[in-house]
Each structure stands twice: as structure tokens, then as C-alpha cells.
Design a protein around this motif. Structure first.
Motif, PDB file in Angstrom:
ATOM      1  N   ARG A 119     -16.396   1.966  -5.169  1.00 22.33           N
ATOM      2  CA  ARG A 119     -15.696   2.980  -4.376  1.00 22.33           C
ATOM      3  C   ARG A 119     -16.270   4.345  -4.718  1.00 22.33           C
ATOM      4  O   ARG A 119     -16.659   4.611  -5.850  1.00 22.33           O
ATOM      5  CB  ARG A 119     -14.188   2.944  -4.597  1.00 22.33           C
ATOM      6  CG  ARG A 119     -13.752   3.476  -5.941  1.00 22.33           C
ATOM      7  CD  ARG A 119     -12.245   3.568  -6.050  1.00 22.33           C
ATOM      8  NE  ARG A 119     -11.898   4.109  -7.366  1.00 22.33           N
ATOM      9  CZ  ARG A 119     -10.678   4.281  -7.809  1.00 22.33           C
ATOM     10  NH1 ARG A 119      -9.659   3.936  -7.044  1.00 22.33           N
ATOM     11  NH2 ARG A 119     -10.451   4.783  -9.000  1.00 22.33           N
ATOM     12  N   HIS A 150     -15.070   2.849   0.513  1.00 20.95           N
ATOM     13  CA  HIS A 150     -15.274   1.549  -0.116  1.00 20.95           C
ATOM     14  C   HIS A 150     -16.597   0.987   0.377  1.00 20.95           C
ATOM     15  O   HIS A 150     -16.843   0.925   1.584  1.00 20.95           O
ATOM     16  CB  HIS A 150     -14.114   0.606   0.242  1.00 20.95           C
ATOM     17  CG  HIS A 150     -12.788   1.187  -0.147  1.00 20.95           C
ATOM     18  ND1 HIS A 150     -12.223   0.981  -1.390  1.00 20.95           N
ATOM     19  CD2 HIS A 150     -11.936   2.000   0.529  1.00 20.95           C
ATOM     20  CE1 HIS A 150     -11.069   1.633  -1.451  1.00 20.95           C
ATOM     21  NE2 HIS A 150     -10.874   2.260  -0.299  1.00 20.95           N
ATOM     22  N   ASP A 154      -7.659   5.781  -4.532  1.00 24.59           N
ATOM     23  CA  ASP A 154      -7.880   4.803  -3.460  1.00 24.59           C
ATOM     24  C   ASP A 154      -7.457   5.315  -2.083  1.00 24.59           C
ATOM     25  O   ASP A 154      -7.982   4.868  -1.071  1.00 24.59           O
ATOM     26  CB  ASP A 154      -7.155   3.484  -3.766  1.00 24.59           C
ATOM     27  CG  ASP A 154      -7.900   2.666  -4.793  1.00 24.59           C
ATOM     28  OD1 ASP A 154      -9.111   2.439  -4.601  1.00 24.59           O
ATOM     29  OD2 ASP A 154      -7.279   2.262  -5.777  1.00 24.59           O
TER      30      ASP A 154
END
Length: 151
Positions: A64, A50, A45
Motif C-alpha cells: 500500500r 493498494h 487504509d
């Protein structure tokens, strides 16, 4: 009728509210709904792109994009449509937009995904081909698929 807005941002470009909304929906779907206790928010992340659809401040669909550690291919995952917005074609829209963004960011790169096996034909409709046997991930049958770059 108002059309959903497609938003594509890196993690550092997301506002705190956008980030919290995404993480809340991911946790609802992948941890609570699918009853999987795992590290849903992970190291990928930090450097992800995104991709999501929104309408009236509601998250309609999300994915993602992440670079593979050896840079051999690009991955996308965490594909979700919240329960209230399923069966409205948002899944197809978000995957189409995600593939287009990968082709834009990483021309001619192969895309590799690990998908829940029951969604195999959905991803085959985009041109993905299975490259593994079915395996269990978090007790859910998955399969690895690829889409060659430039397609």
C-alpha cells in the motif's frame, strides 16, 4: 503461461471482495504468521493506494502507498507475498511496480519506508539507503530507508 495482473486502486475503488481478500492476506502474514498483535488495519487504509498482483483470483503480492502526514515524503508498506507464492520473484515485481506508481503519482517525491532489518539488502537493490539505526517495532528489528525522488 498466464501472467499476473497488476492492479492499483484507491480504497474506495476496491470491490468488497478485493478489500476482504487484501485484509485477509495482510492479517495472515502480519498478525498470525509474524505473531504480532497490533492494529493491522489502520487509519492509513482509508486514503491508501493498494498495489497488488493477482492471478486466477489469487493474491500473489501486495503493498500500500500512503502520503506522510506532513507531506514531506511518500511511504509504502505492508509489503507481502503469501506463503504459497514466495520465492517466485513476486516481491521484486510488486516493489518495482509500487516505486513506479509512486513516481507516477508523486514525481520527484522522496520515498521513506520502515522495513524489517533482514530485508535491508533487498531494498538496497532498489537504491534505498538506510537512514536510521535498527529499532524494534512489534518486537521485530526494523530500519528506516529512503529513496530520493526521481530515481
Amino acid at each position: 503461461m498466464q501472467q499476473p495482473e497488476l492492479i492499483i486502486k484507491t480504497t474506495s475503488e476496491l470491490t468488497p471482495l478485493e478489500l476482504l481478500t487484501i485484509m485477509q492476506e495482510r492479517t495472515k502474514v502480519f498478525v498470525v504468521e509474524q505473531r504480532c498483535a497490533y492494529q493491522e488495519i489502520d487509519e492509513a487504509d482509508f486514503n491508501a493506494h493498494h498495489v497488488y498482483l493477482t492471478l486466477d483470483n489469487n493474491l500473489l503480492a501486495y503493498t500500500r502507498i500512503i502520503k506522510d502526514s506532513d507531506n514531506a515524503y511518500i511511504r509504502f508498506g505492508r509489503v507481502l507475498v503469501p506463503l504459497a507464492y514466495r520465492k517466485k520473484n513476486y516481491g521484486r515485481q510488486i516493489v518495482t511496480a509500487t516505486i513506479a506508481e509512486i513516481h507516477h503519482l508523486y514525481p520527484n517525491k522522496m520515498i521513506k519506508i520502515g522495513v524489517q532489518n533482514y530485508l535491508r539488502s533487498f531494498y538496497e537493490s532498489f537504491g534505498f539507503k538506510a537512514v536510521s539505526d535498527v529499532y524494534l517495532e512489534d518486537n521485530i528489528p526494523h530500519i528506516d530507508m529512503i529513496l530520493n525522488g526521481g530515481h
